[in-house]
Design a protein around this motif. Sequence first.
Motif, short mmCIF file in Angstrom:
data_model
loop_
_atom_site.label_atom_id
_atom_site.label_comp_id
_atom_site.label_asym_id
_atom_site.label_seq_id
_atom_site.Cartn_x
_atom_site.Cartn_y
_atom_site.Cartn_z
N CYS A 13 37.71 41.72 30.24
CA CYS A 13 37.20 40.53 30.94
C CYS A 13 38.34 39.71 31.54
O CYS A 13 38.22 39.22 32.67
CB CYS A 13 36.36 39.67 30.01
SG CYS A 13 34.76 40.39 29.63
N TRP A 14 39.43 39.57 30.83
CA TRP A 14 40.56 38.81 31.38
C TRP A 14 41.09 39.47 32.64
O TRP A 14 41.30 38.81 33.65
CB TRP A 14 41.68 38.67 30.34
CG TRP A 14 42.92 38.13 30.98
CD1 TRP A 14 44.08 38.79 31.20
CD2 TRP A 14 43.11 36.82 31.53
NE1 TRP A 14 44.98 37.97 31.83
CE2 TRP A 14 44.41 36.76 32.05
CE3 TRP A 14 42.30 35.70 31.64
CZ2 TRP A 14 44.92 35.62 32.66
CZ3 TRP A 14 42.81 34.57 32.25
CH2 TRP A 14 44.10 34.54 32.74
N PHE A 15 41.28 40.78 32.62
CA PHE A 15 41.80 41.46 33.80
C PHE A 15 40.78 41.48 34.93
O PHE A 15 41.15 41.48 36.10
CB PHE A 15 42.25 42.88 33.47
CG PHE A 15 43.54 42.91 32.71
CD1 PHE A 15 44.72 42.53 33.32
CD2 PHE A 15 43.59 43.29 31.38
CE1 PHE A 15 45.93 42.53 32.64
CE2 PHE A 15 44.78 43.31 30.69
CZ PHE A 15 45.95 42.93 31.31
N ALA A 16 39.50 41.48 34.60
CA ALA A 16 38.47 41.48 35.64
C ALA A 16 38.31 40.11 36.27
O ALA A 16 38.03 39.99 37.46
CB ALA A 16 37.14 41.93 35.04
N VAL A 17 38.51 39.06 35.51
CA VAL A 17 38.25 37.71 35.99
C VAL A 17 39.49 37.03 36.59
O VAL A 17 39.37 36.14 37.42
CB VAL A 17 37.67 36.85 34.83
CG1 VAL A 17 37.52 35.41 35.21
CG2 VAL A 17 36.32 37.41 34.42
N MET A 24 39.78 31.50 43.39
CA MET A 24 39.17 30.18 43.31
C MET A 24 40.20 29.07 43.47
O MET A 24 39.97 28.08 44.16
CB MET A 24 38.45 30.01 41.97
CG MET A 24 37.78 28.66 41.81
SD MET A 24 37.21 28.35 40.14
CE MET A 24 38.74 28.21 39.26
N LEU A 25 41.37 29.26 42.86
CA LEU A 25 42.43 28.26 43.00
C LEU A 25 42.83 28.09 44.47
O LEU A 25 43.05 26.98 44.94
CB LEU A 25 43.65 28.66 42.17
CG LEU A 25 43.52 28.52 40.66
CD1 LEU A 25 44.74 29.12 39.99
CD2 LEU A 25 43.34 27.08 40.27
N ALA A 43 48.39 31.25 41.50
CA ALA A 43 47.37 32.19 41.99
C ALA A 43 47.96 33.56 42.26
O ALA A 43 47.31 34.58 42.02
CB ALA A 43 46.71 31.63 43.24
N MET A 44 49.20 33.61 42.77
CA MET A 44 49.85 34.91 43.00
C MET A 44 50.11 35.64 41.69
O MET A 44 50.05 36.86 41.64
CB MET A 44 51.16 34.74 43.77
CG MET A 44 50.97 34.60 45.25
SD MET A 44 52.49 34.73 46.19
CE MET A 44 53.17 33.11 45.98
#
Length: 102
Positions: A13-17, A24-25, A43-44
């Motif tokens: 989930c962490w890698f997917a989100v 979003m940022l 964000a990068m």
Amino acid sequence: MLIAAIAAICIFCWFAVRTQIGSMLVELTPPTYAGAAEVANAAMSLAPLDPRPKWLASMSLRQSFTPEDTERSVQLLEEAVRSSPNDYRIWTELGRGYEQSE
């Protein structure tokens, strides 16, 4: 076994989100915001393959009008074009960056 499965799901989930968090940022931060460069760097790091954080970093660098920042801005836009070659908006900004740097 259950704890390993839950840990694997959390990692997945962490890698997917994280890409969506990075996007979003970028979407919520205007390039004129004083901390746009820091948000773009965050964000990068969250979404390294997404071209939009590179675009935001480039736009925030371009506002300083120094030759070094303009060159770095063009480099970031070139990386963004490599990430998303079919996005005409990034190509347009790259053309503006070339015009400003030369």
